[in-house]
Design an enzyme around this catalytic site. Structure first.
Site, PDB file in Angstrom:
ATOM      1  CG  ASP A 222      -2.165   0.940   1.336  1.00 25.24           C
ATOM      2  OD1 ASP A 222      -2.746   0.980   0.105  1.00 25.24           O
ATOM      3  OD2 ASP A 222      -2.335   1.813   2.040  1.00 25.24           O
ATOM      4  CD  GLU A 298      -2.759   2.343  -2.576  1.00 28.39           C
ATOM      5  OE1 GLU A 298      -4.154   2.880  -2.201  1.00 28.39           O
ATOM      6  OE2 GLU A 298      -1.994   2.642  -1.599  1.00 28.39           O
TER       7      GLU A 298
END
Length: 579
Positions: A222, A298
């Site tokens: 992330d 991400e």
């Protein structure tokens, strides 16, 4: 969210495919936001056992794999993205035993499992941070600390630089015990780890190895761009970042967009760190055998950086660097040409030997049906599922779930809570994170509790999974059909030929040599269009409707004349040539 985390990623591989491609090539991945997916213990919060309970449902729909937002031990300031222990499960989500029961379950469904990795920061309740505050020799440099600077006019100490937090206000927070500022690019309670400390780098690699040894099959990493900040050794002080100078786009000095993040995001070392993590998972596979372990990254970053995440021609990187170029640059006002431009852009720029991916929604953005219009729900899902490569679906998009109005009083998302009653909703991610709508029973079948952590949508009685499974035609039935069709050779390995006919209509084909020719027609507009498809593709005199939007005049199995095909308003249609 744009923080870093370890996410569970459950891979529900398609049965009957070659081992090298069964769960990874042209995969179909489903993002679960676990707090809102299924509550098994009646506390109003989703959990691991709830996920286990619903894996068969996801497998039956046809997903290749599923990844979960963070479930680690956390004070829950940012709902799991503030991790206090990277080696433990948070009690809201269950226990390590629940996790260990979950792991074999996907394998019984011919599948794999993986976790989300949040490596940029920890919680301020982490033992690492507490020891760093106390200047413990082992942990002293685990985080980014600085004395700050003295204001020449007031004589007072102030933050080292103008760096701003994603969640608004300064990214620097004073600590009375250590008598220094620490960096937090997200919430105050999320101190950034120091990736210029090799001990931190090795610690994070050990976390990856730990969960791989537990049986996970990969990691969704992330908010990668935030890992590194400019090297302090090059400066006497952390430099201020230049202002955006766009008063219309970002008028508030407290917002993250007010400065250009040239010293805190997208540094070259960040991409190298992804390459190092790829080496960790590849080495683990080489040493322990089994199927490929995946990295998904991400990064809301430049297009050029997204391509670099794949690898640099010498070293491999992310298997699936999420395609946020498409998510960020296509909206309900985009023309057909804009769609086609961004699709071709990605397809043309990819390195050799990798796969495209398409992300149209997630837990950080407004829902697809709310962004593109509920009338385009099926059209957007048809687009997602018929392009080459990997499709990533956020839970609920297959039902056409929409954003839920969350009052100021019910708001829990940190960036919204840092705002005010007038502006909070535009900053809030809560509307897309509400409980999954399973059926028409109380609380949409999400929980037996009388209260949920976020409100359930008012439309759950008419828009839920059970109702759509039973209906002869529904968003879910169309989605299910799409997932079956995309297993055909022409979708798994076929070429893409795509163009915009005008501002409103996209037409493209998928075909593998010696396999069926499929043509997809998408009418973005509110006006019907009559199209001679044979001008673009050799469909012959007849074509069969494989599937089409709910608001189409056609149904699956209809035979149509391709030379005078009527594309209904806001309708997507998948056609196949009739022999």
């Amino acid at each position: 969210m744009r923080t870093q985390s370890v996410v569970v990623f459950l891979v529900l591989a398609a049965v009957g495919l070659a081992r090298a491609t069964e769960w990874w090539e042209s995969g179909n991945y489903y993002q679960i936001y676990p707090r809102s997916f299924r509550d098994s213990d009646g506390d109003g919060i989703g959990d691991l056992n709830g996920v286990t309970e619903k894996l068969q449902y996801l497998k039956d729909i046809g997903f290749t794999g599923t990844w979960l937002s963070p479930i680690f031990k956390s004070p829950m300031v940012d709902f799991g993205y503030d991790i206090s222990d990277f080696y433990q499960i948070h009690p809201d989500n269950g226990t390590m035993e629940d996790f260990e029961r979950l792991m074999p379950r996907p394998r019984r469904l011919a599948s794999r499992s993986s976790w989300t990795f949040v490596p940029n920061h920890s919680s301020d309740q982490s033992e690492w941070f507490k020891k760093s505050v106390d200047s413990d020799p082992q942990y002293k440099d685990y985080y980014i600390w600085h004395d700050g600077k003295i204001n020449e006019e007031t004589g007072e100490r102030e933050p080292p630089s103008n760096w701003g937090s994603e969640f608004r206000y300064s990214a620097w927070e004073w600590n009375d015990v250590r008598q220094q500022y620490y960096l937090h690019q997200f919430a105050v309670q999320q101190p950034d780890l120091n990736y210029r400390n090799p001990v931190v780098v090795e610690e994070m690699k050990n976390i990856i190895r730990f969960w791989l040894a537990k049986g996970v099959s990969g990691f969704r990493i992330d908010a990668v761009p935030y890992l590194f900040e400019v090297d302090l050794d090059r400066y006497n002080q952390y430099p201020d970042e230049p202002l955006t100078n766009d008063a219309e786009a970002c008028p508030d000095p407290d917002d993250h967009c007010y400065t250009q993040h040239i010293y805190t995001q997208d540094l070259p070392e960040t991409i190298d760190m992804v390459y190092q993590w790829r080496e960790v998972v590849d080495t683990f596979q080489a040493e322990h055998g089994g199927d490929k372990r995946l990295l998904l990254t991400e990064a809301y970053t430049s297009f050029e950086n997204m391509m670099l995440y794949y690898g640099n021609g010498v070293r491999n990187g992310s298997h699936i660097p999420f395609n946020f170029d498409f998510l960020s640059n296509v909206n309900n006002a985009s023309t057909a040409g804009t769609y086609v431009t961004h699709i071709k852009k990605w397809m043309d720029a990819m390195p050799e030997g990798v796969y495209a991916n398409w992300v149209l929604g997630n837990h950080d953005n407004k829902r697809v049906a709310s962004r593109f219009g509920v009338q385009r729900t099926d059209l957007i899902n048809i687009l997602l599922q018929t392009l080459p490569g990997h499709a990533i679906t956020y839970n609920g998009e297959e039902l056409g779930m929409t954003d839920v109005w969350i009052s100021w009083e019910d708001t829990v998302d940190p960036p919204a809570c840092n705002s005010d009653p007038e502006h909070y909703y535009d900053r809030s991610r809560d509307p897309a994170r509400t409980p999954y709508q399973w059926d028409a029973s109380s609380k949409a079948g999400f929980t037996s509790a009388d209260h949920t952590w976020l409100p359930v949508s008012d439309d759950y009685k008419t828009k839920n999974a059970l109702q759509q499974l039973r209906a002869p035609r529904s968003h879910l039935q169309i989605f299910n059909k799409l997932l079956r069709v995309r297993k055909e050779p022409s979708f798994r390995q076929g070429d893409l030929n795509i163009e915009a006919i005008d501002d409103d209509v996209i037409i493209y084909s998928r075909q593998k040599s010696d396999s069926d020719l499929y043509v997809i027609v998408l009418n973005l507009s509110g006006t019907a269009k009559t199209i001679d498809i044979t001008k673009y593709f050799k469909l012959g005199s007849q074509a069969e409707v494989i599937t089409t939007s709910l608001n189409s005049q056609h149904i699956d199995g209809d035979v149509v004349n391709p030379s005078a095909f009527v594309a209904n308003p806001y309708v997507g249609t998948v056609l196949v040539a009739v022999n």
